[in-house]
Design a protein around this motif. Structure first.
Motif, mmCIF file in Angstrom:
data_model
loop_
_atom_site.group_PDB
_atom_site.id
_atom_site.type_symbol
_atom_site.label_atom_id
_atom_site.label_comp_id
_atom_site.label_asym_id
_atom_site.label_seq_id
_atom_site.Cartn_x
_atom_site.Cartn_y
_atom_site.Cartn_z
ATOM 1 N N LYS A 408 0.806 -1.229 0.000
ATOM 2 C CA LYS A 408 0.000 0.000 0.000
ATOM 3 C C LYS A 408 0.834 1.271 0.000
ATOM 4 O O LYS A 408 0.542 2.213 -0.765
ATOM 5 C CB LYS A 408 -0.960 -0.016 1.191
ATOM 6 C CG LYS A 408 -2.187 -0.883 0.969
ATOM 7 C CD LYS A 408 -3.121 -0.848 2.177
ATOM 8 C CE LYS A 408 -4.336 -1.742 1.935
ATOM 9 N NZ LYS A 408 -5.231 -1.764 3.119
ATOM 10 N N PRO A 409 1.903 1.372 0.810
ATOM 11 C CA PRO A 409 2.691 2.621 0.790
ATOM 12 C C PRO A 409 3.485 2.815 -0.507
ATOM 13 O O PRO A 409 4.003 3.908 -0.759
ATOM 14 C CB PRO A 409 3.654 2.443 1.979
ATOM 15 C CG PRO A 409 3.094 1.342 2.801
ATOM 16 C CD PRO A 409 2.387 0.445 1.855
ATOM 17 N N LEU A 410 3.576 1.761 -1.333
ATOM 18 C CA LEU A 410 4.410 1.826 -2.532
ATOM 19 C C LEU A 410 3.662 2.314 -3.768
ATOM 20 O O LEU A 410 4.274 2.620 -4.784
ATOM 21 C CB LEU A 410 4.997 0.430 -2.820
ATOM 22 C CG LEU A 410 5.824 -0.182 -1.692
ATOM 23 C CD1 LEU A 410 6.251 -1.596 -2.060
ATOM 24 C CD2 LEU A 410 7.046 0.681 -1.379
ATOM 25 N N ARG A 411 2.351 2.387 -3.695
ATOM 26 C CA ARG A 411 1.592 2.869 -4.846
ATOM 27 C C ARG A 411 1.442 4.386 -4.759
ATOM 28 O O ARG A 411 1.720 4.991 -3.716
ATOM 29 C CB ARG A 411 0.222 2.203 -4.897
ATOM 30 C CG ARG A 411 -0.648 2.464 -3.696
ATOM 31 C CD ARG A 411 -1.990 1.804 -3.823
ATOM 32 N NE ARG A 411 -2.824 2.096 -2.658
ATOM 33 C CZ ARG A 411 -4.116 1.816 -2.595
ATOM 34 N NH1 ARG A 411 -4.719 1.250 -3.613
ATOM 35 N NH2 ARG A 411 -4.801 2.111 -1.509
ATOM 36 N N SER A 412 1.010 4.996 -5.834
ATOM 37 C CA SER A 412 0.867 6.458 -5.870
ATOM 38 C C SER A 412 -0.564 6.829 -6.235
ATOM 39 O O SER A 412 -1.375 5.991 -6.622
ATOM 40 C CB SER A 412 1.848 7.060 -6.878
ATOM 41 O OG SER A 412 1.552 6.606 -8.187
ATOM 42 N N CYS A 413 -0.855 8.103 -6.110
ATOM 43 C CA CYS A 413 -2.191 8.622 -6.447
ATOM 44 C C CYS A 413 -2.029 9.696 -7.512
ATOM 45 O O CYS A 413 -1.676 10.833 -7.223
ATOM 46 C CB CYS A 413 -2.853 9.196 -5.187
ATOM 47 S SG CYS A 413 -4.498 9.904 -5.490
ATOM 48 N N ASP A 414 -2.243 9.313 -8.770
ATOM 49 C CA ASP A 414 -2.166 10.281 -9.860
ATOM 50 C C ASP A 414 -3.059 9.817 -11.002
ATOM 51 O O ASP A 414 -3.705 8.769 -10.927
ATOM 52 C CB ASP A 414 -0.721 10.495 -10.314
ATOM 53 C CG ASP A 414 -0.053 9.220 -10.782
ATOM 54 O OD1 ASP A 414 -0.522 8.634 -11.774
ATOM 55 O OD2 ASP A 414 0.938 8.790 -10.157
ATOM 56 N N SER A 415 -3.079 10.580 -12.069
ATOM 57 C CA SER A 415 -4.032 10.353 -13.161
ATOM 58 C C SER A 415 -3.792 9.057 -13.929
ATOM 59 O O SER A 415 -4.647 8.646 -14.707
ATOM 60 C CB SER A 415 -4.003 11.534 -14.131
ATOM 61 O OG SER A 415 -2.693 11.725 -14.641
ATOM 62 N N ARG A 416 -2.637 8.406 -13.737
ATOM 63 C CA ARG A 416 -2.419 7.122 -14.394
ATOM 64 C C ARG A 416 -3.389 6.062 -13.886
ATOM 65 O O ARG A 416 -3.658 5.075 -14.562
ATOM 66 C CB ARG A 416 -0.983 6.640 -14.149
ATOM 67 C CG ARG A 416 0.084 7.376 -14.914
ATOM 68 C CD ARG A 416 1.454 6.897 -14.516
ATOM 69 N NE ARG A 416 1.728 7.148 -13.104
ATOM 70 C CZ ARG A 416 2.800 6.684 -12.465
ATOM 71 N NH1 ARG A 416 3.678 5.931 -13.112
ATOM 72 N NH2 ARG A 416 2.987 6.971 -11.191
ATOM 73 N N PHE A 417 -3.910 6.274 -12.684
ATOM 74 C CA PHE A 417 -4.825 5.321 -12.064
ATOM 75 C C PHE A 417 -6.219 5.927 -12.054
ATOM 76 O O PHE A 417 -6.791 6.225 -10.995
ATOM 77 C CB PHE A 417 -4.344 4.983 -10.650
ATOM 78 C CG PHE A 417 -2.885 4.621 -10.586
ATOM 79 C CD1 PHE A 417 -2.461 3.367 -10.974
ATOM 80 C CD2 PHE A 417 -1.933 5.550 -10.176
ATOM 81 C CE1 PHE A 417 -1.113 3.032 -10.932
ATOM 82 C CE2 PHE A 417 -0.588 5.222 -10.136
ATOM 83 C CZ PHE A 417 -0.183 3.960 -10.524
#
Length: 430
Positions: A408-417
């Protein structure tokens, strides 16, 4: 007076000149040098019934989307070229384009339930084993079988009608699952009934044939994505081709950035969890997985791309067949698989089964060498432990939770998702 005569002469001269031009244009000898405008010819796409598999109906999947093909509202990717040729018929799947308004197009997957070579072998097996000939009417041959005659007389799809079929979905059938198949079979007008009165003889043969070859399109129909199930949308069938929403196979993401790999791994774990625990009390398990089993939509959302290897156990009703009954074999048991292949007993399936397969085949390729130490070392240790199996199902659930905490801490929050963005920006859970 002289001025009026002059004007009249001028108009007469103009009129004579116009008549001369018209006369010349009507003279073939003088008009020969002019190039006539070529009529606009709309390019047409030549469909063969053999390519679609329509020549084999009603030993086929269905015809619900044939009009889309013939109206050119479904196009193979190669049709966008200047040659407008159909792709090779020996391929198992094709990338296509689908439209409802002839203006906006979306990507779709066009697939066969099995390779054309396997289809041809199965067709030959039907003729040689049932009619002792090299070629025959497949429908005529299959209609004469004992199993199909039972289907014709049946009012309801019961476990004895599907026993011995090779689909993992039907190895441990419950009456509740079979009723769901009949009620949601999308190749016929929706009757919403568990009884097969609304199925014609033709419809029954198509359903039986599909279940005998590959249950993938049936799973997409009875567990639709609009209800939250992790399958691509079923759009219809034509002959032996199935059309569904397009996804990129997971193998395309093995070289993805660390944050993308972490996100996909988390989604994969969530799918496995939902397959074991859901509101309908069905337990889904994989008999095998590979790099094409899962797929990713353009918005980053992960789905089950190929459901052909999914088995189902009804935790509410249980199996209506004992394992010994599954040994019944006939031509429908052997269309695409070895008749001698042993079936896995229903009682031997555990919740950890699918996770172990994923840890062996998929997660190492997706997560290997992606992260800094000591996180990467912890992930590798978990995957090794997972691939070797767990002592019990409880240990499986704990292992999934531990791996999810690492990722969980390794993912990001941006427009790719796009499937979770921008919601993740305002969520405490992210």
């Amino acid at each position: 007076m002289g001025h009026w005569i002059c004007c009249l002469c001028s108009r007469v001269a103009d009129l004579l000149m116009l008549l001369l031009v018209l006369a010349l244009s009507c003279n073939p000898s003088t008009a020969a040098t002019a190039s006539p405008t070529a009529p606009h010819i709309k390019p047409s796409y030549s469909f063969g019934r053999t390519f679609l598999g329509l020549d084999k109906c009603n030993a086929c999947i269905g015809t619900s989307i044939c009009k889309k093909f013939f109206k050119e509202e479904i196009r193979f990717d190669t049709w966008l070229s200047s040659h407008l040729k159909l792709p090779p018929s020996y391929l198992l799947s094709y990338l296509g384009n689908y439209t409802d308004d002839a203006k906006s197009w979306r990507m779709v997957d066009i697939t066969r339930l099995t390779t054309k070579y396997q289809h041809d072998r199965a067709d030959k097996r039907i003729c040689t084993s049932l009619l002792k000939t090299k070629t025959c009417s497949l429908e005529h041959a299959l209609r004469r079988t004992h199993r199909f005659q039972k289907w014709l007389r049946a009012k309801r799809l019961t476990p004895d009608l599907v026993q011995g079929l090779p689909s993992p979905m039907l190895r441990c059938p419950s009456q509740r699952l079979l009723d769901r198949i009949v009620r949601r079979y999308a190749e016929v007008p929706d009757a919403g009934s568990i009884y097969m009165d609304h199925l014609t003889d033709r419809d029954k043969l198509r359903l039986l044939y599909t279940l005998s070859v590959n249950s993938h399109p049936i799973l997409l129909q009875i567990f639709p994505d609009v209800e939250g199930w992790p399958f691509p949308r079923y759009l219809g069938s034509c002959g032996r081709l199935v059309v569904s929403a397009s996804t990129r196979p997971l193998r395309d993401f093995y070289g993805a950035a660390p944050e993308v790999a972490a996100d996909l791994a988390l989604q994969l774990l969530a799918v496995l969890r939902s397959m074991g625990t859901n509101d309908l009390n069905y337990f889904f398990y994989f008999t095998r997985v590979d790099a094409g089993t899962f797929g990713v939509f353009s918005n980053g959302h992960l789905f089950i791309r190929d459901a052909s290897a999914l088995g189902i156990i009804d935790k509410e009703e249980g199996s209506q067949l004992i394992d010994g009954q599954q040994e019944y074999k006939d031509i429908f048991s052997c269309l695409t698989v070895d008749c001698q292949s042993a079936l896995v007993p229903c009682s031997s399936i555990r919740e950890k089964h699918s996770l172990i397969l994923v840890c062996q085949e998929l997660l190492p390729k997706l997560l290997k060498g992606k992260f800094l130490q000591p996180v990467q070392d912890e992930i590798d240790k978990f995957l090794q432990h997972c691939a070797s199996g767990f002592a019990d199902d409880q240990g499986t659930n704990e292992a999934i939770a531990k791996l999810a905490e690492l990722l969980k801490p390794l993912r990001s929050c941006d427009s790719r998702f796009a499937y979770r963005y921008p919601d993740c920006k305002y969520s405490d859970k992210f």
